[in-house]
Design an enzyme around this catalytic site. Structure first.
Site, PDB file in Angstrom:
ATOM      1  N   HIS A 291      54.839  53.110  34.374  1.00 13.89           N
ATOM      2  CA  HIS A 291      56.069  53.579  33.947  1.00 13.89           C
ATOM      3  C   HIS A 291      55.705  55.269  34.185  1.00 13.89           C
ATOM      4  O   HIS A 291      56.875  56.202  34.071  1.00 13.89           O
ATOM      5  CB  HIS A 291      56.399  53.636  32.337  1.00 13.89           C
ATOM      6  CG  HIS A 291      56.942  52.167  32.063  1.00 13.89           C
ATOM      7  ND1 HIS A 291      57.959  51.509  32.876  1.00 13.89           N
ATOM      8  CD2 HIS A 291      56.324  51.104  31.136  1.00 13.89           C
ATOM      9  CE1 HIS A 291      57.966  50.126  32.467  1.00 13.89           C
ATOM     10  NE2 HIS A 291      56.844  50.130  31.533  1.00 13.89           N
TER      11      HIS A 291
ATOM     12  N   HIS B 278      58.591  44.467  32.528  1.00 14.28           N
ATOM     13  CA  HIS B 278      59.321  45.758  32.336  1.00 14.28           C
ATOM     14  C   HIS B 278      59.362  46.228  34.184  1.00 14.28           C
ATOM     15  O   HIS B 278      58.107  45.944  34.923  1.00 14.28           O
ATOM     16  CB  HIS B 278      58.589  46.735  31.760  1.00 14.28           C
ATOM     17  CG  HIS B 278      58.610  46.376  30.307  1.00 14.28           C
ATOM     18  ND1 HIS B 278      57.363  45.864  29.734  1.00 14.28           N
ATOM     19  CD2 HIS B 278      59.694  46.273  29.327  1.00 14.28           C
ATOM     20  CE1 HIS B 278      57.827  45.707  28.525  1.00 14.28           C
ATOM     21  NE2 HIS B 278      59.061  45.830  28.205  1.00 14.28           N
TER      22      HIS B 278
ATOM     23  N   ASP C  19      54.708  42.485  36.077  1.00 12.24           N
ATOM     24  CA  ASP C  19      54.891  42.889  34.607  1.00 12.24           C
ATOM     25  C   ASP C  19      56.354  43.108  33.930  1.00 12.24           C
ATOM     26  O   ASP C  19      57.319  42.825  34.996  1.00 12.24           O
ATOM     27  CB  ASP C  19      54.601  44.440  34.290  1.00 12.24           C
ATOM     28  CG  ASP C  19      54.747  45.142  32.934  1.00 12.24           C
ATOM     29  OD1 ASP C  19      53.483  45.183  32.229  1.00 12.24           O
ATOM     30  OD2 ASP C  19      55.845  44.977  32.369  1.00 12.24           O
TER      31      ASP C  19
ATOM     32  N   ASP D  85      53.203  40.501  29.615  1.00 12.80           N
ATOM     33  CA  ASP D  85      54.107  40.617  28.654  1.00 12.80           C
ATOM     34  C   ASP D  85      55.452  39.600  29.148  1.00 12.80           C
ATOM     35  O   ASP D  85      56.336  39.827  28.329  1.00 12.80           O
ATOM     36  CB  ASP D  85      54.380  42.158  28.438  1.00 12.80           C
ATOM     37  CG  ASP D  85      54.773  42.828  29.386  1.00 12.80           C
ATOM     38  OD1 ASP D  85      54.626  42.337  30.761  1.00 12.80           O
ATOM     39  OD2 ASP D  85      55.049  44.180  29.364  1.00 12.80           O
TER      40      ASP D  85
HETATM   41 ZN   LIG Z   1      55.427  45.722  30.432  1.00 12.89          ZN
END
Ligand SMILES: [Zn+2]
Length: 307
Positions: free
Chosen positions: A122, A160, A158, A245
């Protein structure tokens, strides 16, 4: 395979936070107990240099972050917390990503797994975001380009979207980026119509999947999107943002995956790497917040990577 692990990553203290030191201590312990340290090569490596960081990040942000860590200011962004030890850990994490990339590019080993934190995908050129300080995978991609590679592919499973990584390479064209992620979900980016710009047009590929996606749909979507972008990018190296995750039990992410499903995803990436780049894969730990299942999922990944 190369295995990068160091308990010093626990010195990045975050207080009551899902991205906590116990993640890495638990993973290191499981890797030690599993016998994998004897079967892997454990390199000595050094912190990332300012030049390596500045390939991705603004000099002003790097200076600010060092200062904030010295002052142990705590929260620097809505989700991101730092301590005095965060600077050392962040430099060591980015350094591992670079070292692994250079060794795999030199042919020293075919694959590498870096058990690092803080995570990176990120982080933007101008600042920290979503538990991430430096964008380790983007720094690694630049290290590969500096080492003479012309085409790289980053795969991000991931849960996200890897918005920071996408931002770095959106108009680049030398680095393909494929991300599968839960949507709608944090950070809100990663729609199918984000496909790159300029020289990068067509080299960004996003596969957003809804929360109720089942395993078969997830795996099929992953394989199809990954294969298509790899055929276009023709990478000389695959870098993997390996978050865990998307595990069903994850307290932050949570999709449909179980520990052993990460072995299946790993085998798919390996098949693609065999087709294009003699199996060269450098994998970096991103998210994964269940203190039992993240280490177990990562171990399944390491085993499959080394098969
Ligand atoms: Zn993540």
């Amino acid at each position: 395979m190369l295995l990068y692990l160091d308990d010093a990553f626990a010195e990045h203290e975050t207080g009551a936070h899902p991205e906590c030191p116990q993640r890495i201590l638990g993973l290191n312990q499981l890797l030690r107990n599993s016998g994998w340290l004897e079967r892997a090569v454990l390199p000595h490596w050094t912190s990332a240099t300012p030049e390596q960081l500045m390939a991705v990040h603004d000099a002003a942000y790097i200076t600010d972050l060092q200062h904030w860590c010295e002052q142990a200011v705590g929260r620097i962004e809505s989700d991101t917390v730092i301590s005095h030890g965060s600077w050392k850990a962040a430099l060591l994490a980015a350094g591992a990503a670079v070292d692994a990339t250079e060794r795999v590019m030199r042919g020293q080993q075919q694959t590498a797994f870096c058990a690092i934190r803080p995570p990176g995908h990120h982080a933007k050129p101008s600042g920290a975001m979503g538990f991430c300080l430096f964008n380790n995978v983007a720094i690694a991609a630049h290290a590969a380009l500096s080492a003479g590679a012309h085409r790289i592919m980053i795969v991000d499973w991931d849960v996200h979207h890897g918005n920071g990584t996408q931002d770095v390479f959106y108009a680049d064209g030398r680095v393909g980026f494929f991300s599968i992620h839960r949507s709608p979900f944090y950070p809100g980016t990663g729609s199918k119509n984000e496909t790159g710009a300029g020289a990068g047009l067509g080299y960004i590929s996003n596969a957003p999947v809804p929360a109720e996606t089942n395993l078969r749909e997830f795996v099929q979507t992953f394989e199809k999107g990954l294969t298509a972008l790899a055929d276009k990018t023709k990478p000389e190296l695959i870098l993997l943002s390996a978050g865990f995750d998307a595990h069903q039990a994850d307290p932050v992410g949570s999709l449909c995956l179980q520990d052993e499903d990460f072995a299946e995803l790993t085998r798919i990436v390996k098949q693609v790497a065999e087709v294009h780049c003699e199996g060269r894969i450098v994998s970096l730990l991103e998210g994964g917040y269940h203190l039992d299942h993240m280490p177990r999922s990562a171990l399944e990944h390491v085993k499959a990577l080394a098969e």
